[in-house]
Design a protein around this motif. Structure first.
Motif, PDB file in Angstrom:
ATOM      1  N   PHE A  31       0.837  -1.202   0.000  1.00  0.00           N
ATOM      2  CA  PHE A  31       0.000   0.000   0.000  1.00  0.00           C
ATOM      3  C   PHE A  31       0.873   1.253   0.000  1.00  0.00           C
ATOM      4  O   PHE A  31       1.855   1.345   0.735  1.00  0.00           O
ATOM      5  CB  PHE A  31      -0.923   0.007   1.222  1.00  0.00           C
ATOM      6  N   TYR A  32       0.477   2.203  -0.845  1.00  0.00           N
ATOM      7  CA  TYR A  32       1.201   3.462  -0.976  1.00  0.00           C
ATOM      8  C   TYR A  32       0.277   4.623  -0.609  1.00  0.00           C
ATOM      9  O   TYR A  32      -0.907   4.612  -0.956  1.00  0.00           O
ATOM     10  CB  TYR A  32       1.701   3.650  -2.412  1.00  0.00           C
ATOM     11  N   HIS A  33       0.839   5.625   0.067  1.00  0.00           N
ATOM     12  CA  HIS A  33       0.120   6.863   0.347  1.00  0.00           C
ATOM     13  C   HIS A  33       0.646   7.951  -0.576  1.00  0.00           C
ATOM     14  O   HIS A  33       1.855   8.201  -0.627  1.00  0.00           O
ATOM     15  CB  HIS A  33       0.313   7.301   1.803  1.00  0.00           C
ATOM     16  N   CYS A  34      -0.265   8.579  -1.298  1.00  0.00           N
ATOM     17  CA  CYS A  34       0.065   9.763  -2.088  1.00  0.00           C
ATOM     18  C   CYS A  34      -0.413  10.969  -1.287  1.00  0.00           C
ATOM     19  O   CYS A  34      -1.621  11.160  -1.104  1.00  0.00           O
ATOM     20  CB  CYS A  34      -0.630   9.701  -3.449  1.00  0.00           C
ATOM     21  N   VAL A  35       0.543  11.763  -0.783  1.00  0.00           N
ATOM     22  CA  VAL A  35       0.232  12.896   0.091  1.00  0.00           C
ATOM     23  C   VAL A  35       0.549  14.194  -0.654  1.00  0.00           C
ATOM     24  O   VAL A  35       1.660  14.365  -1.166  1.00  0.00           O
ATOM     25  CB  VAL A  35       1.059  12.839   1.397  1.00  0.00           C
ATOM     26  N   ILE A  36      -0.428  15.093  -0.717  1.00  0.00           N
ATOM     27  CA  ILE A  36      -0.250  16.369  -1.408  1.00  0.00           C
ATOM     28  C   ILE A  36      -0.541  17.512  -0.443  1.00  0.00           C
ATOM     29  O   ILE A  36      -1.566  17.504   0.256  1.00  0.00           O
ATOM     30  CB  ILE A  36      -1.197  16.501  -2.626  1.00  0.00           C
ATOM     31  N   GLY A  37       0.370  18.486  -0.414  1.00  0.00           N
ATOM     32  CA  GLY A  37       0.142  19.715   0.329  1.00  0.00           C
ATOM     33  C   GLY A  37       0.188  20.898  -0.626  1.00  0.00           C
ATOM     34  O   GLY A  37       1.215  21.134  -1.271  1.00  0.00           O
ATOM     35  N   TYR A  38      -0.937  21.611  -0.742  1.00  0.00           N
ATOM     36  CA  TYR A  38      -0.992  22.772  -1.657  1.00  0.00           C
ATOM     37  C   TYR A  38      -2.132  23.678  -1.188  1.00  0.00           C
ATOM     38  O   TYR A  38      -3.262  23.564  -1.641  1.00  0.00           O
ATOM     39  CB  TYR A  38      -1.227  22.305  -3.094  1.00  0.00           C
ATOM     40  N   GLY A  39      -1.827  24.531  -0.251  1.00  0.00           N
ATOM     41  CA  GLY A  39      -2.880  25.309   0.401  1.00  0.00           C
ATOM     42  C   GLY A  39      -3.501  24.473   1.505  1.00  0.00           C
ATOM     43  O   GLY A  39      -3.332  24.741   2.684  1.00  0.00           O
ATOM     44  N   GLY A  40      -4.194  23.411   1.131  1.00  0.00           N
ATOM     45  CA  GLY A  40      -4.671  22.405   2.076  1.00  0.00           C
ATOM     46  C   GLY A  40      -3.794  21.168   1.976  1.00  0.00           C
ATOM     47  O   GLY A  40      -2.738  21.182   1.339  1.00  0.00           O
TER      48      GLY A  40
END
Length: 223
Positions: free
Chosen positions: A114-123
């Motif tokens: 299992f992979y987590h794709c984490v994005i931070g961009y404002g939220g």
């Protein structure tokens, strides 16, 4: 101060509620040795500001393994786990379209999970993606040795994953598996090397089949 903290927390949750990461595909199945590109998407709303963007791909094992990090628009490979070194690429040109595309080359069995794709961009938000790796028993090496008096030792060998069962049949498709012996070895690449032997009295013109049955993948290969 308590009121200020409450307003800040409310505003933070409000921002995150507006910012949502999506996974167009939650499961990828790839063959051992091939390449795979996994995707998650995020809202851009206009021209992308790279300095405000952070992207992280993590593999969720017993211990978290860092796969890829883009921090405030800059790639950071210092924390990348050795399992992935030299095999990872993020297609950065697609970030402008709100796509985080992670490419893994020469996929190994250990890449499954299992992979987590984490994005931070404002939220900030993340999605979980599953990767399964299979290795079909495509090539079967055959051998035949005469042991005298119309008796023959037939051998079939192949490599794959997961562990396969070997079924033996004669030309009339009668099951001879109970007369055979099968051994299993695993190498450093985690592939199973399966060797099956059938010793039988037979005329020289008779036909025999060995079938590698991969129950988990519901696939078979015969020779």
């Amino acid at each position: 101060k308590p009121l200020l903290l409450y307003v800040f927390l409310f505003y933070w949750h409000f921002l995150n509620a507006l910012f949502t990461v999506e996974a167009p595909q939650s499961l990828y199945i790839v063959e051992h040795g091939n390449n795979v590109t996994m995707e998650c998407t995020f809202p851009v709303n206009g021209k992308l500001k790279f300095r405000d963007l952070s992207v992280s791909w993590e593999k969720k094992d017993e211990l978290k393994k860092q796969v890829y990090v883009l921090l405030k628009g800059e790639e950071d490979f210092k924390s990348q786990h050795s399992d992935f070194r030299g095999r990872i690429k993020l297609l950065k040109e697609n970030l402008n379209f709100g796509q985080s595309l992670l490419q893994i080359t020469d996929v190994k069995l250990r890449d499954a999970g299992f992979y987590h794709c984490v994005i931070g961009y404002g939220g900030a938000d993340y999605k979980t993606i599953s990767l399964k790796v299979k290795a079909p028993y495509r090539t079967i090496t055959q051998g035949i040795v005469s042991t005298g008096d119309n008796e023959w030792k037939l051998t079939c060998q192949s490599e794959g994953y997961p562990q396969a069962e070997v079924i033996w049949q004669n030309g009339e498709y009668e099951d001879l598996t109970d007369k055979s012996s099968t051994s299993y070895e695993t190498g450093s690449d985690q592939l199973y090397r399966v060797t099956s032997t059938l010793t039988i009295k037979s005329r020289i013109d008779e036909i025999f089949y060995c079938i590698f049955w991969n129950k988990e993948l519901q696939e078979n290969t015969s020779a």
